[in-house]
Every structure is written in structure tokens, then in C-alpha cells.
Design a protein around this motif. Structure first.
Motif, mmCIF file in Angstrom:
data_model
loop_
_atom_site.group_PDB
_atom_site.id
_atom_site.type_symbol
_atom_site.label_atom_id
_atom_site.label_comp_id
_atom_site.label_asym_id
_atom_site.label_seq_id
_atom_site.Cartn_x
_atom_site.Cartn_y
_atom_site.Cartn_z
ATOM 1 N N TYR A 83 -8.059 13.069 -8.575
ATOM 2 C CA TYR A 83 -9.510 12.972 -8.445
ATOM 3 C C TYR A 83 -10.147 12.391 -9.705
ATOM 4 O O TYR A 83 -11.114 11.625 -9.636
ATOM 5 C CB TYR A 83 -10.093 14.353 -8.148
ATOM 6 N N ASN A 84 -9.583 12.725 -10.866
ATOM 7 C CA ASN A 84 -10.117 12.233 -12.134
ATOM 8 C C ASN A 84 -9.516 10.894 -12.555
ATOM 9 O O ASN A 84 -9.742 10.440 -13.682
ATOM 10 C CB ASN A 84 -9.879 13.273 -13.232
ATOM 11 N N GLY A 85 -8.746 10.272 -11.677
ATOM 12 C CA GLY A 85 -8.254 8.926 -11.922
ATOM 13 C C GLY A 85 -7.077 8.810 -12.859
ATOM 14 O O GLY A 85 -6.790 7.719 -13.366
ATOM 15 N N VAL A 86 -6.369 9.920 -13.116
ATOM 16 C CA VAL A 86 -5.202 9.861 -14.007
ATOM 17 C C VAL A 86 -4.086 9.034 -13.367
ATOM 18 O O VAL A 86 -3.409 8.256 -14.028
ATOM 19 C CB VAL A 86 -4.712 11.283 -14.335
ATOM 20 N N TYR B 138 -6.512 13.811 -1.708
ATOM 21 C CA TYR B 138 -6.172 12.681 -2.580
ATOM 22 C C TYR B 138 -4.668 12.460 -2.723
ATOM 23 O O TYR B 138 -4.245 11.552 -3.429
ATOM 24 C CB TYR B 138 -6.769 12.908 -3.978
ATOM 25 N N SER C 139 -3.487 21.287 -9.007
ATOM 26 C CA SER C 139 -3.546 20.545 -10.269
ATOM 27 C C SER C 139 -3.404 19.050 -10.035
ATOM 28 O O SER C 139 -4.109 18.232 -10.652
ATOM 29 C CB SER C 139 -2.455 21.041 -11.216
ATOM 30 N N GLN D 149 -2.668 7.856 -8.932
ATOM 31 C CA GLN D 149 -3.045 7.923 -7.529
ATOM 32 C C GLN D 149 -1.822 7.778 -6.632
ATOM 33 O O GLN D 149 -0.762 7.351 -7.077
ATOM 34 C CB GLN D 149 -4.054 6.826 -7.185
ATOM 35 N N GLN E 173 -4.166 17.431 -7.268
ATOM 36 C CA GLN E 173 -5.415 16.960 -6.651
ATOM 37 C C GLN E 173 -6.463 16.659 -7.719
ATOM 38 O O GLN E 173 -7.156 15.625 -7.651
ATOM 39 C CB GLN E 173 -5.953 18.020 -5.687
ATOM 40 N N LEU E 174 -6.582 17.534 -8.704
ATOM 41 C CA LEU E 174 -7.571 17.342 -9.764
ATOM 42 C C LEU E 174 -7.238 16.128 -10.624
ATOM 43 O O LEU E 174 -8.137 15.369 -11.019
ATOM 44 C CB LEU E 174 -7.648 18.603 -10.633
ATOM 45 N N LEU E 175 -5.954 15.927 -10.913
ATOM 46 C CA LEU E 175 -5.551 14.774 -11.717
ATOM 47 C C LEU E 175 -5.859 13.466 -10.989
ATOM 48 O O LEU E 175 -6.377 12.513 -11.585
ATOM 49 C CB LEU E 175 -4.054 14.855 -12.043
#
Length: 217
Positions: free
Chosen positions: A166-169, A179, A160, A171, A162-164
Motif C-alpha cells: 500500500y505504501n509503494g515499497v 494489494y 504487514s 507490488q 499489505q501495508l508495505l
């Protein structure tokens, strides 16, 4: 003749639901508090970076982090005793509040080490935190169900995150595992074990309450 028999049954259901709600609220509150404190360490050390427009000036955290962590903590804390009951293996290892508090202290220390202790490289840090996290499980849990749930939930939380990212939420600085940081699954695992212990202890209070209620009745 049906009224007397149905009365205690309905009362028991109500008591269980009320107890479940109370335990869920307590676990949610603990999760929110730990998220605020521990995330503050990560942000202050520039390990985690949030966009400026979502940062709270009081806690240096995105507004959605505490409620998400609180909800996850409640779910984990309620799931652990439920799985123990389903498996017919009540967890009896170190079932006292002093042990639970020590577990919380060790978890905070592991998170603190990930933010403030300098290692030669991320591999050393990840291996050290992995050993500490497994040591936390061995010291305060030692159940197969606890270890299995910890690994599964840590993997799901890592995915989860990694997905956040990846979507720029938000870093991570210096990511070395796609990521994110490679030690993050260790933090998740230790957190799951800690909240599981708290949930088990709260469930144990419920068991003692009902046992005493039956004795008095």
C-alpha cells in the motif's frame, strides 16, 4: 558455601544464553538463504515487482528482504520450542533431521508452485496451495500449538505485506486479495511451520547436550 552452588547456576545461564545465540544465528542464516532463493523465483516470474533502485543485481532482491526474513525466521524458530515448553507439551512427532530436510524441500516446492505452475485462475491456485500447506503441517508437525502459531503469524505477515504494498515499497502483479495475491498467506503459513520445525530440532540438540553433560558430571 555459596560459591560452589552459584558457580554451576551462573555457568548454566551462560550456556543457555550462548546456545540461544547460536541457534538464533543459525536460524537467521537459514532464513536469509531461503529468502534469497525463494524471492529470486518470484522476481524472475514477475510475481513480485521491486523498484529498480532497490534491486540487488546479484540476487534480484531488495536489500532489506533477506535480513527481515532472517530476523523473522530466528524469532519463529526460537518461539516454537519456547511455547512447547510453556505448554508442557514437548513436540515429539518426527523429531529427526531427515524429516526436517523433507519439510524444507516441501516448503520450497510449494513456493516454486506458486511462481511457476499455471492455473486457470488465482482461486484454484490459492486452494491448491492452502491444501498443500495444511498437508505440510499434518505431515511434519500435527501440533495444535504449531497450527495456531502458524495461522497467527501468517495473518500478521499478510497484514504487514499489505501495508508495505500500500505504501509503494513493492507490488504484486495481478493482485486479487486487496494489494497482494490471495495465496500469499499459504506461503507464510508453510514457512512458519518449516522454521518452527527447524527451531524445534535445534532445541532438541541442546536438550541432548545438557542431558549428556549431566550424565558425565
Amino acid at each position: 558455601s555459596t560459591t560452589p552452588s552459584s558457580g554451576p547456576y551462573i555457568a548454566g545461564i551462560t550456556n543457555r544464553n550462548t546456545n540461544l545465540g547460536i541457534r538464533g544465528f543459525m536460524l537467521f542464516s537459514i532464513g536469509v538463504f531461503l529468502a534469497l532463493v525463494l524471492n529470486l523465483l518470484q522476481v524472475q516470474r514477475n510475481v513480485t515487482l521491486f523498484p529498480p533502485d532497490v534491486i540487488s543485481s546479484i540476487f534480484s532482491s531488495a536489500w532489506w528482504v533477506p535480513p527481515c526474513c532472517g530476523t523473522a525466521s530466528a524469532m519463529i524458530g526460537l518461539l516454537y520450542p519456547c511455547i512447547d515448553s510453556r505448554l508442557g507439551e514437548p513436540h515429539k512427532f518426527k523429531r529427526e533431521w531427515s524429516s526436517v530436510m523433507r519439510c524444507v524441500a516441501v516448503f520450497v516446492g510449494i513456493n516454486h508452485a506458486s511462481a511457476k505452475v499455471d492455473f486457470a485462475n488465482n482461486v484454484q491456485l490459492s486452494l491448491t496451495l492452502a491444501a498443500l500447506s495444511i498437508g505440510l503441517w499434518w505431515t511434519f508437525d500435527r501440533s495444535r500449538s504449531g497450527f495456531g502459531l502458524g495461522v497467527v503469524i501468517a495473518l500478521l505477515a499478510t497484514l504487514s505485506t499489505q501495508l508495505l504494498v500500500y505504501n509503494g515499497v513493492f507490488q504484486y502483479t495481478s493482485p486479487d486479495f486487496l494489494y497482494i495475491r490471495s495465496w500469499l498467506p499459504c506461503i507464510f503459513f508453510a514457512g512458519v511451520i518449516t522454521m518452527g520445525n527447524i527451531g524445534r530440532q535445534l532445541a532438541l540438540v541442546r536438550i541432548f547436550f545438557y542431558a549428556e553433560l549431566r550424565r558425565l558430571s
